[in-house]
Design an enzyme around this catalytic site. Structure first.
Site, mmCIF file in Angstrom:
data_model
loop_
_atom_site.group_PDB
_atom_site.id
_atom_site.type_symbol
_atom_site.label_atom_id
_atom_site.label_comp_id
_atom_site.label_asym_id
_atom_site.label_seq_id
_atom_site.Cartn_x
_atom_site.Cartn_y
_atom_site.Cartn_z
ATOM 1 N N ASP B 34 0.875 -1.167 0.000
ATOM 2 C CA ASP B 34 0.000 0.000 0.000
ATOM 3 C C ASP B 34 0.912 1.217 0.000
ATOM 4 O OD1 ASP B 34 -1.675 2.100 0.489
ATOM 5 O OD2 ASP B 34 -2.274 1.459 2.483
ATOM 6 N N LYS B 108 3.584 11.331 -3.878
ATOM 7 C CA LYS B 108 2.554 10.647 -4.651
ATOM 8 C C LYS B 108 1.662 11.639 -5.385
ATOM 9 C CE LYS B 108 -1.045 7.258 -3.743
ATOM 10 N NZ LYS B 108 -1.614 6.410 -2.701
ATOM 11 N N GLU B 211 -6.901 1.247 -4.647
ATOM 12 C CA GLU B 211 -6.906 1.110 -3.191
ATOM 13 C C GLU B 211 -8.256 0.658 -2.631
ATOM 14 O OE1 GLU B 211 -5.456 4.937 -2.134
ATOM 15 O OE2 GLU B 211 -3.390 4.409 -2.649
ATOM 16 N N ASP B 234 -12.770 5.706 1.089
ATOM 17 C CA ASP B 234 -11.330 5.698 1.335
ATOM 18 C C ASP B 234 -10.831 7.137 1.395
ATOM 19 O OD1 ASP B 234 -8.588 5.638 1.204
ATOM 20 O OD2 ASP B 234 -8.494 4.084 -0.312
#
Lengths: 295, 657
Positions: B34, B108, B211, B234
């Site tokens: 992850d 990211k 994800e 999420d």
């Protein structure tokens, strides 16, 4: 004559439109072609997806069926099924969309087009089911075009006749108050036809002595009925023959009119020459023809 | 290009075998990673026979998650910036305050993005590190204070390498297969860049999965709940995703996905920081806001304390934000209640509502049809968010899922599916964005709509518009807007060498292929006279194939040297421990042994060795330092110390007689 090209262009355009398949249709044809080539001519999407109820499957059943097939054929389970799964996926997408499914069912029932590179892609080896409607539409367009063209021709012919009458009246020295005899010759050696201008009307003297009025009103007016009538197959030949005869007759008038127009500049000289003769009046028409007065 | 790829693969494989000759059997174990914006985690399948045995791998500090931070120690190698010492995870986070311009976090957000992207421009204004433009491809790159320039993929690869190393130590075997997660809304460039990062780290990335999908896999793997509709909410450190999944007899099908790539916990932290600054300025009018915001050390401390307050308020109703010596010897003590925090951040929470409604609409589902709601991401521990989610779906979210770990567990499960460890489970994911091409006037013409199950392939037929035309130019875009200029350019396909023919006759079959990773390939073939001519589009991602190959070669070339340095470090560490033990013993028994002849000599040797170790640590890359010599000297010293103690003991016994 140029007017006839317009309906032809319209027809070509219509034909072109009718054979341009949409993107979804092309996609359906491609996939159907692929699975037919691989599995045989009888294969279709319903069999390909192994649907228990085939064409009677509901959208929900089709969607669930892909999930079931995925357990066995998804590339995550076995990489060699990559291409197969892509086809299963695409077939399911097409059948899950109700409008796309209708398109597919239509061609499944009426036949799919074949593929040929030199013919520009997919084409039908036999007449397309919708062709009759298309032909009817084309026929209507052609007749409308013909109607428009006949109106144009009518106006043109009418103006030519009126022009001829106008030129004859110019030779009438009674100014429409009496009777004037004229002779109409195609050329010098022609015996000529007798014309009579009586009270501003022009007549042709027939061999039996009777007189026929020259007038634009004798022309047939164009109408929609004439065009529609043309559609009856039994009358096609007759209509063509009749039209041909009428056209032949009109062509003579057209020719005469052209000759008149072509010799306008010679009028002055010949009139002088004619007046030199004694005992007989001689009149020169603009196209070079001579009309002698009768005593 | 395909041949080049194969050659590269063969070369990499050979090198791998040579390097790991002591362990010729490569593992088939697949780790799930992850790779989060703020925190990352790793998991694996412990028992092949138990599909519920996915387990988190702890890092070398015993933590189950690792901060997604990479730092460069610019002082470690002033001359050669390519050999700077790198810090990863908590070690990097700890030194952030004093080295903020060389500490890269939340990269990211930049991965796979163009420099001119508005998100990148926004980040440039707030990030303490420097973002620069790569001249060759226009992507956003990162620069250290001494001028070393790295792509976000390279930064991520350093983190991934650390996670890989941690996993190998934990499992006791080599690891080279991985599944990495990305936000569902990542486009093709971002996915490709993430995959590149794994490649640079020496991992064979079998799959890039979304994800929320991974979270649903982790939740639904239990047989008791493997049927029904699941919504995954999420909200992590940097991104928000919502996905609707349909689980039926082991098949996980994503029905719809939506989200916001720039909404997450850090936005909440920034709201709190602003509030604190306002309060501080109000209490100290002589200080201006600009003075504080320009001070990077102060800002970093404020962010840390804001994050802690946010976490505290998930457990208690009221907390105090206390920070001594904030600025100019002024102290900070600000009370904050849960209600105040909720009011401050309500606009951020409300930003999550439209994507949820859109996803439900795309899936053609009513909120009450959802059987379970799963919360993922640290931010979902916030009570206000839980109540908002409850209002949205009309039921309480399931709280049996650990928001920080479930994504990594799901990635490990997907790895098990791909490796064959886990049977009877299958994941069907979808494309998050619509794929299309540019048509006349700059209009966007969709080809593969969003939420299409992957892998999917579509073929479009093109032809020429001019007699004798020899080439076509097809631009591929990804996005949801009606005009291409609002969407993301994926690739530019230029097909040349078409046989000259009258217009409309050539048939150019352009195939658009989205693989299971969500990565797009476009190829074209002209079928004149039955010949097929194929061209593959090179994705417009941060690194080209040649650059990746070069970086991998450099990594392989440096691998031996890195191992050597690591060995030297281990030797010195052991020597350091032995010297420390000896020093402590000498101090404790000084009275007993100080009368011995050798005592003074040994003490001097201890000091000399201590100095040598200190010298090595300051110059780790200096190969001229004799590490083996230091170790031998340490061993000898320990022997001498032992004899000294034995002699002292004898003397004491003699005196007793």
């Amino acid at each position: 004559m140029n007017g006839y090209w317009k309906p032809a262009l319209v027809v070509l355009g219509l034909v072109s439109l009718s054979y341009a398949f949409t993107t979804i249709e092309t996609e359906i044809f491609q996939l159907q072609n692929e699975i037919s080539t691989k599995y045989g001519p009888d294969m279709n999407f319903y069999k390909f997806l192994k649907l228990p109820k085939l064409q009677n499957s509901s959208t929900k059943e089709i969607t669930k069926n892909l999930r079931k097939l995925s357990k066995k054929y998804h590339p995550d389970k076995n990489p060699k099924y990559r291409k197969l799964y892509e086809r299963l996926n695409l077939a399911t997408q097409i059948l899950s969309n109700s409008s796309n499914r209708k398109i597919y069912d239509y061609y499944l029932q009426n036949g799919f087009p074949n593929y040929d590179f030199h013919k520009g892609g997919f084409y039908f080896s036999r007449m397309k089911p919708k062709t009759w409607f298309l032909l009817a539409f084309i026929w209507i367009v052609v007749n409308i075009g013909q109607y428009i063209i006949s109106i144009i021709q009518y106006r043109s012919q009418r103006s030519r006749i009126e022009n001829f009458i106008s030129q004859c009246k110019q030779q009438d020295d009674t100014n429409g108050l009496g009777v004037k005899q004229l002779t109409f010759k195609q050329h010098e050696k022609d015996e000529g036809k007798s014309l009579v201008v009586r009270f501003s009307d022009v007549y042709v003297v027939e061999p039996d002595g009777s007189e026929t009025l020259i007038s634009p009103d004798t022309l047939d007016k164009p109408s929609v009925k004439n065009c529609l009538f043309w559609r009856i197959p039994a009358s096609v030949w007759n209509m063509t023959f009749g039209k041909s005869v009428g056209s032949a007759g009109k062509e003579e008038i057209i020719t005469d009119s052209k000759k008149y127009d072509g010799n306008q500049t010679k009028k002055g000289n010949k009139v002088k020459k004619g007046s030199a003769k004694k005992g007989q009046k001689k009149m020169e028409l603009p196209n070079g023809k001579v009309i002698y007065s009768r005593k | 290009m395909l041949k080049s790829g194969r050659l590269n693969f063969l070369k990499l494989n050979i090198n791998s075998r040579l390097l790991y000759s002591t362990n010729p059997q490569l593992t088939k174990k697949v780790i799930g990673i992850d790779l989060g914006t703020t925190n990352s985690a790793v998991a694996y399948i412990r028992d092949s026979n138990d599909k519920k045995s996915a387990t988190i791998i702890e890092n070398d500090e015993g933590q189950r998650t690792t901060p997604s931070i990479v730092a460069f120690d610019v002082k470690s190698s002033p001359q050669n910036k390519d050999q700077m010492k790198t810090l990863v995870g908590m070690a990097a986070k700890r030194q952030n305050a004093i080295n903020s311009e060389n500490t890269f976090f939340a990269t990211k957000r930049l991965i796979g993005r163009a420099f001119n992207d508005k998100e990148v421009q926004r980040d440039m204004a707030v990030m303490p590190y420097k973002i620069v433009k790569c001249e060759s491809n226009g992507q956003a790159y990162l620069s250290t204070s001494n001028g070393l320039i790295q792509s976000p993929s390279q930064i991520a690869s350093i983190l991934l390498k650390y996670l890989k190393q941690t996993s190998e130590e934990y499992l006791g075997e080599k690891v080279n297969l991985a599944v990495i997660t990305v936000p569902a809304y990542f486009n093709d460039s971002q996915r490709q860049a993430t995959k590149d990062a794994g490649k640079l780290a020496g991992l064979n990335v079998l799959r890039v999965i979304n994800e929320p999908t991974a979270a649903a896999l982790s939740f639904g793997i239990d047989d008791k709940r493997n049927n029904g509709l699941i919504a995954v909410y999420d909200l992590g450190g940097g991104t928000f995703d919502i996905s609707i999944l349909d689980i039926e007899d082991g098949v996980f099908e994503v029905r719809a996905t939506n989200g916001d790539t720039h909404l997450g916990g850090e936005d909440f932290d920034n709201v709190i920081v602003n509030y604190i600054i306002d309060t501080f300025i109000h209490e100290n009018p002589e200080i201006t806001r600009e003075e504080i915001t320009k001070n990077r050390e102060t800002m970093q401390r404020l962010k840390d304390v804001s994050e802690r307050a946010k976490i505290d308020l998930s457990h208690v109703k009221k907390t105090f934000i206390e920070l001594p010596f904030v600025y100019k010897s002024k102290h900070l003590r600000v009370p904050m209640t849960e209600e105040e925090l909720d009011n401050m951040t309500l606009s951020l929470i409300n930003r999550t509502i439209p994507p949820v409604k859109q996803a439900l609409k795309d899936a053609d589902i009513e909120p009450e049809d959802i059987d379970e709601v799963i919360l993922v991401g640290g931010m979902t521990r916030m009570p206000k968010i839980r109540s908002v989610v409850k209002d949205l779906f009309g039921k309480s979210p399931n709280s049996s899922v650990n928001p920080d770990e479930t994504v990594a567990l799901g990635a490990a499960i997907q790895g098990g599916i791909l490796s064959g460890e886990i049977k009877n489970v299958l994941l069907l994911d979808v494309t998050p964005l619509t794929l299309g091409i540019e048509t006349f006037g700059g209009a966007f013409s969709p080809l593969i709509p969003r939420n299409t199950t992957v892998p999917v392939k579509k073929t479009e037929i093109f032809s020429t518009g001019v007699d004798g035309q020899a080439g076509v130019d097809i631009k591929v875009f990804q996005g949801e807007r009606g005009l291409v200029r609002n969407n993301k350019l994926i690739g530019d396909l230029k097909l040349t060498g078409i046989t000259p023919l009258p217009k409309g006759i050539p048939q150019i079959y352009v195939t658009f292929d989205i693989d299971a990773d969500g990565i797009i390939n476009v190829s074209a073939a002209e079928k004149s006279s039955g010949k097929q001519q194929s061209i593959t589009v090179i994705p417009n991602s941060g690194l080209s194939e040649e650059e990746i190959a070069k970086l991998i070669e450099e990594a392989n070339a440096n691998r031996a040297q890195d191992n050597l340095i690591r060995q030297r470090l281990e030797l010195i560490s052991k020597a350091d421990i032995m010297i420390s033990d000896t020093e402590n013993l000498f101090k404790r028994y000084e009275k007993l042994i100080s009368s011995e002849k050798e005592y003074s000599n040994i003490v001097e040797d201890i000091k000399a060795l201590r100095q040598a170790i200190k010298n090595f640590k300051a110059n780790e890359n200096d190969m001229s330092i004799d590490v083996n010599g230091i170790k031998k000297a340490t061993d000898a010293l320990q022997g001498r110390a032992l004899k000294l103690f034995q002699s002292a003991t004898k003397n004491q016994q003699n005196q007793g007689k």
